[in-house]
Design an enzyme around this catalytic site. Structure first.
Site, PDB file in Angstrom:
ATOM      1  N   GLY A 175      -7.850 -24.701  66.311  1.00 50.47           N
ATOM      2  CA  GLY A 175      -8.187 -24.659  64.839  1.00 50.47           C
ATOM      3  C   GLY A 175      -9.112 -25.579  64.116  1.00 50.47           C
ATOM      4  N   ASN A 218     -15.891 -22.967  70.119  1.00 51.12           N
ATOM      5  CA  ASN A 218     -16.006 -23.678  69.021  1.00 51.12           C
ATOM      6  C   ASN A 218     -15.455 -22.425  67.710  1.00 51.12           C
ATOM      7  OD1 ASN A 218     -16.577 -25.575  66.899  1.00 51.12           O
ATOM      8  ND2 ASN A 218     -18.779 -25.031  66.521  1.00 51.12           N
ATOM      9  N   SER A 250     -15.520 -33.695  69.193  1.00 50.85           N
ATOM     10  CA  SER A 250     -14.483 -32.718  69.181  1.00 50.85           C
ATOM     11  C   SER A 250     -13.334 -32.924  68.422  1.00 50.85           C
ATOM     12  CB  SER A 250     -13.901 -32.254  70.718  1.00 50.85           C
ATOM     13  OG  SER A 250     -12.919 -31.321  70.511  1.00 50.85           O
ATOM     14  N   SER A 251     -12.576 -32.133  68.134  1.00 46.74           N
ATOM     15  CA  SER A 251     -11.173 -32.343  67.491  1.00 46.74           C
ATOM     16  C   SER A 251      -9.959 -32.012  68.298  1.00 46.74           C
ATOM     17  CB  SER A 251     -10.853 -31.675  66.095  1.00 46.74           C
ATOM     18  OG  SER A 251     -11.856 -32.153  64.907  1.00 46.74           O
ATOM     19  N   ARG A 311     -16.338 -30.879  78.316  1.00 47.37           N
ATOM     20  CA  ARG A 311     -17.043 -30.659  76.807  1.00 47.37           C
ATOM     21  C   ARG A 311     -18.219 -30.112  77.314  1.00 47.37           C
ATOM     22  NH1 ARG A 311     -16.413 -28.798  72.015  1.00 47.37           N
ATOM     23  NH2 ARG A 311     -17.081 -30.198  70.154  1.00 47.37           N
ATOM     24  N   ASP A 349     -21.169 -28.916  66.257  1.00 46.25           N
ATOM     25  CA  ASP A 349     -20.182 -29.992  66.373  1.00 46.25           C
ATOM     26  C   ASP A 349     -20.804 -31.478  66.166  1.00 46.25           C
ATOM     27  OD1 ASP A 349     -17.640 -28.818  65.906  1.00 46.25           O
ATOM     28  OD2 ASP A 349     -17.016 -28.954  67.821  1.00 46.25           O
ATOM     29  N   THR A 391     -10.891 -21.982  69.099  1.00 47.15           N
ATOM     30  CA  THR A 391     -10.447 -22.930  70.217  1.00 47.15           C
ATOM     31  C   THR A 391      -9.112 -22.195  70.624  1.00 47.15           C
ATOM     32  OG1 THR A 391     -11.600 -24.840  69.176  1.00 47.15           O
ATOM     33  CG2 THR A 391      -9.491 -25.237  70.663  1.00 47.15           C
TER      34      THR A 391
END
Length: 562
Positions: free
Chosen positions: A464, A392, A443-444, A97, A414, A372
């Protein structure tokens, strides 16, 4: 009367038919499979496997190929997460990341009155975090790779230098972004000046080819030092950004222990913080296990209501408790305690939507002393890799590094630029995700691998933004609970709730008329989502040991294998 008519036609709209089959079977192969966001990248990965490379070798090659052919998310100027399961059952996770530059500070996107300066964290030079992709690929290769590094980067070099034909979707995206490219770049790459790109046009990226050559020949130093590092720093100075050569030299990706849990008789292997995806996914599956979703049926009012209410509570926890574990004591164990997870549904009402203003984060036991893209790979030996990587938003900060030809991320968005203030995905964050020098933003991304009876069963992940978690969750439910094939599970219509704002996003065709009407009567506010929710890739190990690849029809995603 007018309101009733409006609601009727609205429910009719979101319940529209879809041509995507729920029973469709994807590409089935005997030995190996690569599924990525672009056919050329999938072919590159499959070729590496055919030449004797393993899943990590293929992952490295696919990552660099996507940086060329899928520039809105594939990258060398961004970052990501990798989850690995080896054929002997051993597991690992790599966090590459992005990080905040050392000159970053908590209030860098606020004015003198403490108000958010709109757009500053989202577009332009100041939106970029220190890229992690190249360091991550180097570390993955050093630990697990088997083929020479140069052979894994070379396919991307050739794609950039020789050019490749644009798909219709990629041509459309380049045309749509042209205005922002011109507005935000200090020096415009020649290709963005073309008035209109069309399907089949050849896109050549010579500056990017040279940047990839430096990575091919010099590994990590080919990006974080030397010519490319100088070009990045010069780009920052021209545009008012803050990434320096010192930031680049200091960047490090980190091997972390994957999160594991049991749900529906499957072992879930997924990413720990600073990804919020793993914790949220485990919470969602643990909650769902308590309810007869198979009996209720796929996307019926009962099933959808339960899943929406679970998502509402899980995202409330995400907003408060999750951040970079190197800077904040994330209560991972408390959040994953089964009793705690199930307690979050105490105020769940089977026939009534909960007001999100009446839902807050829970209080887990304290800790002991996030455009992403995703790709999934299984090699002939049975090693599996699940990788989610990102800039992103689509095309990141919109900034190309002049002379190097690659895009920089806009991952600084983010972070919580201000506690309680929503980011571009309308996700709310708190102190756990405040900006700090050298910190990784939340992050997701949710790269995930499933085992069944100790054997590899599924590899899955999605793009997404905030919808990644719910996309992966629903695909897993589709396969494990509703017995969909991998392709059908990815085809299936999706919906999403993230606590705040308090509404349900729904794809066209995700909810039938009856389901949509019942959910509306229960108090759910449903908002149609054009363009789809998430974009996933997955691989399912079939009972006979063959592999089924699932490639998302919402994009140019493609499966390749042998």
């Amino acid at each position: 009367m007018l309101r009733k008519i409006t609601v009727y036609f609205f429910i009719l709209f979101i319940s529209g038919c879809t041509n995507r089959s729920l029973t469709e079977r994807g590409l089935v192969t005997e030995k190996a499979m690569v599924v990525s966001a672009h056919p050329l990248a999938s072919e590159v990965g499959a070729t590496i496997l055919e030449r004797g490379g393993n899943a990590i070798d293929a992952a490295v090659a696919v990552q660099f190929a996507l940086a060329v052919v899928y520039p809105d998310a594939g990258n060398i100027g961004g970052g990501g997460f990798l989850v690995l399961r080896q054929q002997d059952g051993s597991i690992d996770a790599l966090d590459y990341r992005e990080k905040a530059p050392m000159a970053a500070h908590r209030d860098m996107y606020l004015d003198a009155e403490g108000e958010v300066l709109e757009g500053l964290s989202f577009k332009g030079h100041l939106a970029a975090g220190v890229p992690g992709t190249v360091d991550g690929m180097v570390k993955a290769h050093e630990k697990y790779g088997t083929m020479p590094w140069a052979e894994l980067v070379q396919p991307a070099v050739l794609l950039a230098a020789q050019g490749f034909p644009l798909t219709q979707k990629e041509a459309k995206k380049l045309n749509e972004q042209r205005e922002d490219f011109i507005r935000y770049n200090t020096k415009r790459p020649a290709f963005i000046l073309q008035d209109k790109w069309r399907k089949g046009d050849t896109l050549r990226l010579p500056d990017l080819a040279h940047a990839l050559e430096r990575i091919r020949d010099n590994g990590r130093a080919g990006f974080y030092e030397g010519t490319t590092a100088t070009l990045i720093e010069e780009e920052m100075k021209r545009g008012g950004g803050i990434i320096t050569k010192e930031d680049l030299r200091a960047y490090n990706s980190v091997w972390r222990k994957p999160l594991t849990a049991e749900a529906y008789d499957y072992r879930i292997i997924t990413m720990p913080p600073p990804s919020s995806g793993g914790i949220a996914l485990i919470q969602l599956l643990t909650i769902s296990e308590d309810y007869p979703l198979h009996e209720w049926g796929w996307n019926t009012a009962k099933s959808a209501h339960l899943m929406i209410e679970a998502e509402r509570r899980v995202y409330a926890d995400r907003a408060t408790h999750l951040g970079d574990p190197d800077f904040y004591k994330v209560p991972v164990q408390g959040l994953l305690q089964e009793d705690y997870i199930k307690s979050r549904m105490k105020n769940f009402a089977p026939g009534k939507a909960t007001d999100s203003d009446k839902i807050s984060a829970g209080t887990p036991a304290p800790p002991e002393g996030p455009n992403t893209t995703h790709y999934s790979i299984v090699d002939p030996m049975g090693n599996a890799v699940s990788v989610t990587t990102t800039l992103n938003s689509s095309f990141g900060s919109k900034i190309f590094v002049a002379g190097a030809g690659f895009l920089l991320n806009n991952e600084m968005d983010d972070f919580s630029v201000k506690p309680g203030y929503p980011n571009s995905y309308r996700l709310i964050g708190a102190e756990a995700n405040a900006i700090a020098p050298g910190k990784r933003m939340l992050s997701s991304m949710t790269p995930t691998i499933l085992e069944k009876d100790g054997e590899l069963h599924m590899v899955v992940g999605s793009m997404g933004g905030s919808t990644i978690i719910t996309t992966v969750y629903q695909i897993i439910i589709n396969v494990t609970v509703h017995d969909f094939p991998m392709q059908g599970a990815i085809n299936a219509g999706r919906f999403h709730h993230q606590w705040k704002p308090d509404f349900v996003l729904s794809e066209w065709g995700a909810l039938g008329f009856g389901t949509g009407l019942k959910l509306w009567l229960q108090g759910h506010k449903i908002v149609p989502k054009s363009g789809g929710i998430g974009r996933a890739t997955g691989i399912l190990v079939l009972p006979d040991g063959k592999l089924e690849g699932g490639a998302d029809p919402r994009g140019d995603d493609s499966a390749a294998g042998f």
